[in-house]
Design a protein around this motif. Structure first.
Motif, PDB file in Angstrom:
ATOM      1  N   TRP A   6     -15.971   5.385   2.483  1.00  0.00           N
ATOM      2  CA  TRP A   6     -14.736   5.669   3.272  1.00  0.00           C
ATOM      3  C   TRP A   6     -13.632   4.800   3.082  1.00  0.00           C
ATOM      4  CZ3 TRP A   6     -13.434   1.538   6.519  1.00  0.00           C
ATOM      5  CH2 TRP A   6     -14.620   0.927   7.223  1.00  0.00           C
ATOM      6  N   MET A   7     -13.814   3.676   2.473  1.00  0.00           N
ATOM      7  CA  MET A   7     -12.821   2.419   2.544  1.00  0.00           C
ATOM      8  C   MET A   7     -11.883   2.732   1.449  1.00  0.00           C
ATOM      9  SD  MET A   7     -12.953  -1.706   1.842  1.00  0.00           S
ATOM     10  CE  MET A   7     -14.055  -1.747   3.596  1.00  0.00           C
ATOM     11  N   PRO A   8     -11.864   3.339   0.557  1.00  0.00           N
ATOM     12  CA  PRO A   8     -10.786   3.636  -0.400  1.00  0.00           C
ATOM     13  C   PRO A   8      -9.681   4.598   0.535  1.00  0.00           C
ATOM     14  CG  PRO A   8     -12.632   3.628  -1.697  1.00  0.00           C
ATOM     15  CD  PRO A   8     -13.006   3.506  -0.244  1.00  0.00           C
ATOM     16  N   GLY A   9     -10.140   5.630   0.766  1.00  0.00           N
ATOM     17  CA  GLY A   9      -9.322   6.760   1.688  1.00  0.00           C
ATOM     18  C   GLY A   9      -8.636   6.341   2.649  1.00  0.00           C
ATOM     19  N   VAL A  10      -9.210   5.366   3.586  1.00  0.00           N
ATOM     20  CA  VAL A  10      -8.680   4.641   4.683  1.00  0.00           C
ATOM     21  C   VAL A  10      -7.617   3.840   4.376  1.00  0.00           C
ATOM     22  CG1 VAL A  10      -9.097   3.549   6.677  1.00  0.00           C
ATOM     23  CG2 VAL A  10     -10.558   5.250   6.151  1.00  0.00           C
ATOM     24  N   LEU A  11      -7.869   3.223   3.129  1.00  0.00           N
ATOM     25  CA  LEU A  11      -6.750   2.326   2.883  1.00  0.00           C
ATOM     26  C   LEU A  11      -5.522   2.958   2.306  1.00  0.00           C
ATOM     27  CD1 LEU A  11      -8.790  -0.552   0.785  1.00  0.00           C
ATOM     28  CD2 LEU A  11      -8.041  -0.650   3.073  1.00  0.00           C
ATOM     29  N   VAL A  12      -5.710   4.014   1.696  1.00  0.00           N
ATOM     30  CA  VAL A  12      -4.519   4.669   1.105  1.00  0.00           C
ATOM     31  C   VAL A  12      -3.764   5.166   2.258  1.00  0.00           C
ATOM     32  CG1 VAL A  12      -4.023   6.924   0.061  1.00  0.00           C
ATOM     33  CG2 VAL A  12      -5.593   5.113  -1.250  1.00  0.00           C
ATOM     34  N   ALA A  13      -4.661   5.864   3.326  1.00  0.00           N
ATOM     35  CA  ALA A  13      -3.698   6.463   4.572  1.00  0.00           C
ATOM     36  C   ALA A  13      -3.059   5.150   5.250  1.00  0.00           C
ATOM     37  CB  ALA A  13      -4.875   7.045   5.418  1.00  0.00           C
ATOM     38  N   ALA A  14      -3.596   4.073   5.510  1.00  0.00           N
ATOM     39  CA  ALA A  14      -2.926   3.135   5.981  1.00  0.00           C
ATOM     40  C   ALA A  14      -1.692   2.724   5.246  1.00  0.00           C
ATOM     41  CB  ALA A  14      -3.896   1.702   6.141  1.00  0.00           C
ATOM     42  N   ALA A  15      -1.866   2.530   3.796  1.00  0.00           N
ATOM     43  CA  ALA A  15      -0.739   2.342   3.005  1.00  0.00           C
ATOM     44  C   ALA A  15       0.619   3.418   3.377  1.00  0.00           C
ATOM     45  CB  ALA A  15      -0.934   2.515   1.755  1.00  0.00           C
ATOM     46  N   ALA A  16      -0.132   4.605   3.297  1.00  0.00           N
ATOM     47  CA  ALA A  16       0.972   5.738   3.680  1.00  0.00           C
ATOM     48  C   ALA A  16       1.460   5.515   4.868  1.00  0.00           C
ATOM     49  CB  ALA A  16       0.330   6.997   3.609  1.00  0.00           C
ATOM     50  N   ALA A  17       1.068   5.313   5.842  1.00  0.00           N
ATOM     51  CA  ALA A  17       1.558   4.724   7.249  1.00  0.00           C
ATOM     52  C   ALA A  17       2.471   3.837   7.252  1.00  0.00           C
ATOM     53  CB  ALA A  17       0.360   4.386   8.227  1.00  0.00           C
ATOM     54  N   LEU A  18       2.230   3.014   6.315  1.00  0.00           N
ATOM     55  CA  LEU A  18       3.192   1.610   6.345  1.00  0.00           C
ATOM     56  C   LEU A  18       4.599   2.333   5.623  1.00  0.00           C
ATOM     57  CD1 LEU A  18       4.235  -1.256   6.587  1.00  0.00           C
ATOM     58  CD2 LEU A  18       2.608  -1.634   4.283  1.00  0.00           C
ATOM     59  N   LEU A  19       4.349   3.129   4.586  1.00  0.00           N
ATOM     60  CA  LEU A  19       5.432   3.444   3.922  1.00  0.00           C
ATOM     61  C   LEU A  19       6.357   4.687   4.726  1.00  0.00           C
ATOM     62  CD1 LEU A  19       7.095   4.015   1.366  1.00  0.00           C
ATOM     63  CD2 LEU A  19       5.749   5.714   0.688  1.00  0.00           C
ATOM     64  N   ALA A  20       5.540   5.193   5.655  1.00  0.00           N
ATOM     65  CA  ALA A  20       6.262   5.972   6.536  1.00  0.00           C
ATOM     66  C   ALA A  20       6.946   5.335   7.760  1.00  0.00           C
ATOM     67  CB  ALA A  20       5.143   6.989   7.312  1.00  0.00           C
ATOM     68  N   TRP A  21       6.495   4.233   7.896  1.00  0.00           N
ATOM     69  CA  TRP A  21       7.413   3.311   8.972  1.00  0.00           C
ATOM     70  C   TRP A  21       8.704   2.825   8.403  1.00  0.00           C
ATOM     71  CZ3 TRP A  21       7.330  -2.432   8.849  1.00  0.00           C
ATOM     72  CH2 TRP A  21       8.174  -2.755  10.006  1.00  0.00           C
ATOM     73  N   LEU A  22       8.344   2.484   6.905  1.00  0.00           N
ATOM     74  CA  LEU A  22       9.453   1.778   6.145  1.00  0.00           C
ATOM     75  C   LEU A  22      10.609   2.937   6.158  1.00  0.00           C
ATOM     76  CD1 LEU A  22       7.889  -0.334   3.744  1.00  0.00           C
ATOM     77  CD2 LEU A  22       8.722  -1.062   5.687  1.00  0.00           C
ATOM     78  N   LEU A  23      10.150   3.941   5.599  1.00  0.00           N
ATOM     79  CA  LEU A  23      11.224   4.955   5.567  1.00  0.00           C
ATOM     80  C   LEU A  23      11.885   5.358   6.857  1.00  0.00           C
ATOM     81  CD1 LEU A  23       9.217   7.342   3.201  1.00  0.00           C
ATOM     82  CD2 LEU A  23      11.105   6.092   2.614  1.00  0.00           C
ATOM     83  N   HIS A  24      10.919   5.491   8.073  1.00  0.00           N
ATOM     84  CA  HIS A  24      11.787   5.680   9.258  1.00  0.00           C
ATOM     85  C   HIS A  24      12.784   4.677   9.745  1.00  0.00           C
ATOM     86  CE1 HIS A  24      11.919   6.413  13.805  1.00  0.00           C
ATOM     87  NE2 HIS A  24      11.477   5.261  13.967  1.00  0.00           N
TER      88      HIS A  24
END
Length: 345
Positions: A6-24
């Motif tokens: 499960w680690m690769p998918g969770v890391l990708v989701a975490a990276a997407a959350a960080l990108l969403a924060w930066l865009l916000h």
């Protein structure tokens, strides 16, 4: 040592959350959670990433969509104080409950009338009447929904909540709403907490404060609504019924009997009581808010990746009708309630 699947998918989701924060941060008018869903929807349309999402990333994306979402819902309880809710007065609390019940029931019936598949009628009803994607995630757990049934309701509440950020402020002056009335209307009718903040802050601090308290009171109705659905599901299982709540009668059972109240809803209620009874430091509340947004952003990115526009175009027009009708219903009923609640002021 081999890393968990499960680690690769969770890391990708975490990276997407960080990108969403930066865009916000770059575009504060757009809520972080709305951006996260949109990112997932975009990624889900690219053939190359689709193969990854259906392959090596699938276990981790599934973990993010379910477990991280539930942890985020638990932390959402720390935003709620029963003292603030009681301060609204019984009339406003009654109006909130009635709006939730009427919108939920009307949306559920319309979804079943248009024969939406699986548990989509139930999930759309929960999302539009209570608290957007968080409510969809909670209801999907107790109703044992499939991922494809969850993705479309999340897309719809994201679409309509984003439209509300532009539409409701544009209607404020033609409707003759002052700051407090506008805040009440936003809190009663807009779905996710982030969308409420983005919409109400346009009218200033008075509208924002009113909208947030009313909205969080709507969130509190999530627990009893989930419990009711859990009881109905158990009753259907005892009778040997084939269909989960909100689904066509041809659906098949999906396994073991669901809990009346899922553990994460118990955690949500415990967090509400903790916030009410214990004077938590501001640093703790701020940290919990940051963590909650991060968890929900990762989870909603995961849910967004399961949306396929090509499939949605073929089968999703009925769901779009239900979603738009529910959005209009909650907006109109809420506007009428605002008029009644502020008639003497």
């Amino acid at each position: 040592m081999r890393s968990p699947s499960w680690m690769p998918g969770v890391l990708v989701a975490a990276a997407a959350a960080l990108l969403a924060w930066l865009l916000h941060l770059a575009l504060p008018v757009l809520p972080m959670l709305t951006i996260a869903v949109a990112l997932g929807m975009v990624v889900g349309q690219i053939p190359a990433t689709q193969r990854l999402l259906d392959g090596v990333l699938k276990p981790g994306i599934a973990q993010a969509s379910r477990r991280l979402l539930r942890l985020g819902i638990v932390l959402l309880g720390l935003k709620l104080s029963l003292v603030d809710i009681l301060g609204l007065g019984w009339e406003t609390i009654l109006a909130i409950v009635l709006i939730v019940v009427i919108t939920f029931t009307g949306t559920l019936l319309l979804g079943r009338l248009l024969r939406l598949p699986g548990t989509q009628p139930l999930l759309i009803a929960a999302g539009f009447s209570i608290c957007g994607a968080s409510a969809i995630g909670a209801m999907s757990a107790v109703a044992r929904s499939k991922d494809e049934d969850t993705a479309t309701p999340v897309a719809l509440v994201t679409l309509c909540g984003t439209l509300a950020i532009a539409v409701l402020p544009a209607l404020r002056y033609p409707l003759g709403l002052d700051d407090e009335q506008f805040g009440l209307w936003v809190g009663l009718s807009v779905h996710d907490v982030g969308q409420v903040v983005a919409t109400a802050q346009i009218a200033g601090s008075v509208a924002l404060a009113s909208a947030v308290v009313v909205k969080l009171t709507r969130v509190l109705t999530l627990a009893p609504m989930v419990a009711i659905v859990g009881l109905v599901e158990r009753a259907r299982d005892r009778r040997g019924a084939a269909a989960p709540v909100g689904a066509p009668e041809t659906a098949t059972p999906q396994g073991k009997r669901p809990p009346i109240v899922p553990l994460f809803i118990v955690g949500f209620l415990a967090a509400v009581l903790l916030r009410t009874l214990v004077p938590l430091p501001d640093a703790v509340l701020t940290g919990a808010d940051v963590l909650q947004n991060a968890l929900l952003a990762a989870a909603l990115f995961g849910l967004g990746t399961s949306i396929r526009f090509a499939r949605l175009a073929r089968t999703g027009w009925r769901a779009l009708i239900v979603g738009l009708a529910s959005w209009a219903l909650v907006a109109l009923i809420s506007l009428a309630a605002v008029g009644l609640l502020t008639a003497g002021s």
